[in-house]
Design a protein around this motif. Structure first.
Motif, mmCIF file in Angstrom:
data_model
loop_
_atom_site.group_PDB
_atom_site.id
_atom_site.type_symbol
_atom_site.label_atom_id
_atom_site.label_comp_id
_atom_site.label_asym_id
_atom_site.label_seq_id
_atom_site.Cartn_x
_atom_site.Cartn_y
_atom_site.Cartn_z
ATOM 1 N N VAL A 1 -12.323 -6.341 0.155
ATOM 2 C CA VAL A 1 -11.386 -5.322 -0.341
ATOM 3 C C VAL A 1 -12.128 -4.331 -1.230
ATOM 4 O O VAL A 1 -11.951 -3.122 -1.120
ATOM 5 N N TYR A 2 -12.975 -4.843 -2.108
ATOM 6 C CA TYR A 2 -13.753 -3.976 -2.990
ATOM 7 C C TYR A 2 -14.627 -3.018 -2.183
ATOM 8 O O TYR A 2 -14.653 -1.811 -2.454
ATOM 9 N N LEU A 3 -15.331 -3.546 -1.184
ATOM 10 C CA LEU A 3 -16.240 -2.715 -0.395
ATOM 11 C C LEU A 3 -15.496 -1.613 0.354
ATOM 12 O O LEU A 3 -15.982 -0.486 0.467
ATOM 13 N N VAL A 4 -14.308 -1.924 0.851
ATOM 14 C CA VAL A 4 -13.512 -0.927 1.568
ATOM 15 C C VAL A 4 -12.893 0.080 0.600
ATOM 16 O O VAL A 4 -12.849 1.274 0.884
ATOM 17 N N ALA A 5 -12.449 -0.373 -0.559
ATOM 18 C CA ALA A 5 -11.707 0.486 -1.486
ATOM 19 C C ALA A 5 -12.585 1.301 -2.422
ATOM 20 O O ALA A 5 -12.093 2.253 -3.026
ATOM 21 N N ARG A 6 -13.857 0.975 -2.543
ATOM 22 C CA ARG A 6 -14.650 1.696 -3.554
ATOM 23 C C ARG A 6 -14.879 3.151 -3.183
ATOM 24 O O ARG A 6 -15.093 3.970 -4.069
ATOM 25 N N GLY A 7 -14.803 3.500 -1.903
ATOM 26 C CA GLY A 7 -14.899 4.911 -1.522
ATOM 27 C C GLY A 7 -13.737 5.717 -2.077
ATOM 28 O O GLY A 7 -13.932 6.641 -2.864
ATOM 29 N N LEU B 1 -8.943 -3.540 -8.702
ATOM 30 C CA LEU B 1 -8.014 -3.984 -7.663
ATOM 31 C C LEU B 1 -8.472 -5.301 -7.039
ATOM 32 O O LEU B 1 -7.685 -6.241 -6.909
ATOM 33 N N ALA B 2 -9.745 -5.370 -6.664
ATOM 34 C CA ALA B 2 -10.265 -6.579 -6.026
ATOM 35 C C ALA B 2 -10.191 -7.785 -6.973
ATOM 36 O O ALA B 2 -9.792 -8.881 -6.562
ATOM 37 N N LEU B 3 -10.553 -7.580 -8.227
ATOM 38 C CA LEU B 3 -10.488 -8.685 -9.192
ATOM 39 C C LEU B 3 -9.044 -9.080 -9.507
ATOM 40 O O LEU B 3 -8.758 -10.263 -9.724
ATOM 41 N N LEU B 4 -8.122 -8.110 -9.511
ATOM 42 C CA LEU B 4 -6.703 -8.426 -9.703
ATOM 43 C C LEU B 4 -6.210 -9.315 -8.567
ATOM 44 O O LEU B 4 -5.587 -10.354 -8.799
ATOM 45 N N LEU B 5 -6.504 -8.924 -7.333
ATOM 46 C CA LEU B 5 -6.088 -9.730 -6.183
ATOM 47 C C LEU B 5 -6.719 -11.117 -6.226
ATOM 48 O O LEU B 5 -6.064 -12.117 -5.929
#
Length: 185
Positions: A24-30, A40-44
């Motif tokens: 999720v982090y890799l996809v969302a960091r853009g 977001l990734a750490l929250l999930l």
């Protein structure tokens, strides 16, 4: 039914959810930037860890739970009968229940502070969602007797307190990190 539970299963759930949240982090960091995607990734991941800790039987699945011994309603006896310690950490279970919800509260605020005007509405709403998540866990523990867990209103209050403390820490972290700057770039 094959009994599933215990520390090894909890840890496996934590690792698998961690790998998924890394994706999720890799996809969302853009689109969200490093800070937004990381929050977001750490929250999930923190929510998945809570689910692993609370919805996987601690000592392995108990198998069949006779109807006579099954809890019929949640305990409304605030403050007890919580055990003095927890099987992983020393100290009270109530302290652990509070501390485990601090990271989601903090991370949610840091993530939502990316949009400061909307955060005035989304942060309180997010804290309510975290309280509802805790209540949902307790209701799941009540309905799934095979988890060998107890439904207790004290846990919901302690979890919600942890989310509020985390939210307050998140406000301080947001003032330092200023996640809204990444949105302006």
């Amino acid at each position: 039914m094959v009994p599933v539970g215990g520390v090894a299963v909890m840890l496996l759930g934590v690792v698998v959810s961690g790998v998924l949240c890394l994706l999720v982090y890799l996809v969302a960091r853009g689109p969200l930037g490093v800070l937004g995607a990381g929050a977001l990734a750490l929250l999930l991941w923190s929510l998945a860890v809570i689910a692993c800790l609370t919805l996987v039987p601690a000592e392995g699945a108990p198998g069949i739970v006779p109807a006579e011994t099954r809890q019929e309603t949640c305990s409304w006896d605030y403050g007890g009968p919580a055990p003095e310690g927890f099987w992983i950490f020393s100290g009270g279970q109530r302290l652990l229940n509070t501390l485990v919800f601090v990271p989601p509260g903090l991370l949610m605020v840091v993530f939502l502070a990316r949009w400061p005007r909307a955060a005035l509405v989304t942060v309180p709403l997010g804290l309510a969602v975290l309280a509802a998540y805790s209540a949902g866990i307790e209701l799941t523990q009540l309905e799934l007797a095979r988890l060998d867990r107890a439904c207790d209103i004290t846990d919901v209050v302690d979890n919600s307190t942890g989310a509020l403390l985390g939210g307050a820490a998140g406000l301080l972290a947001a003032l330092v990190l200023r996640p809204w700057r990444a949105r302006l770039r």
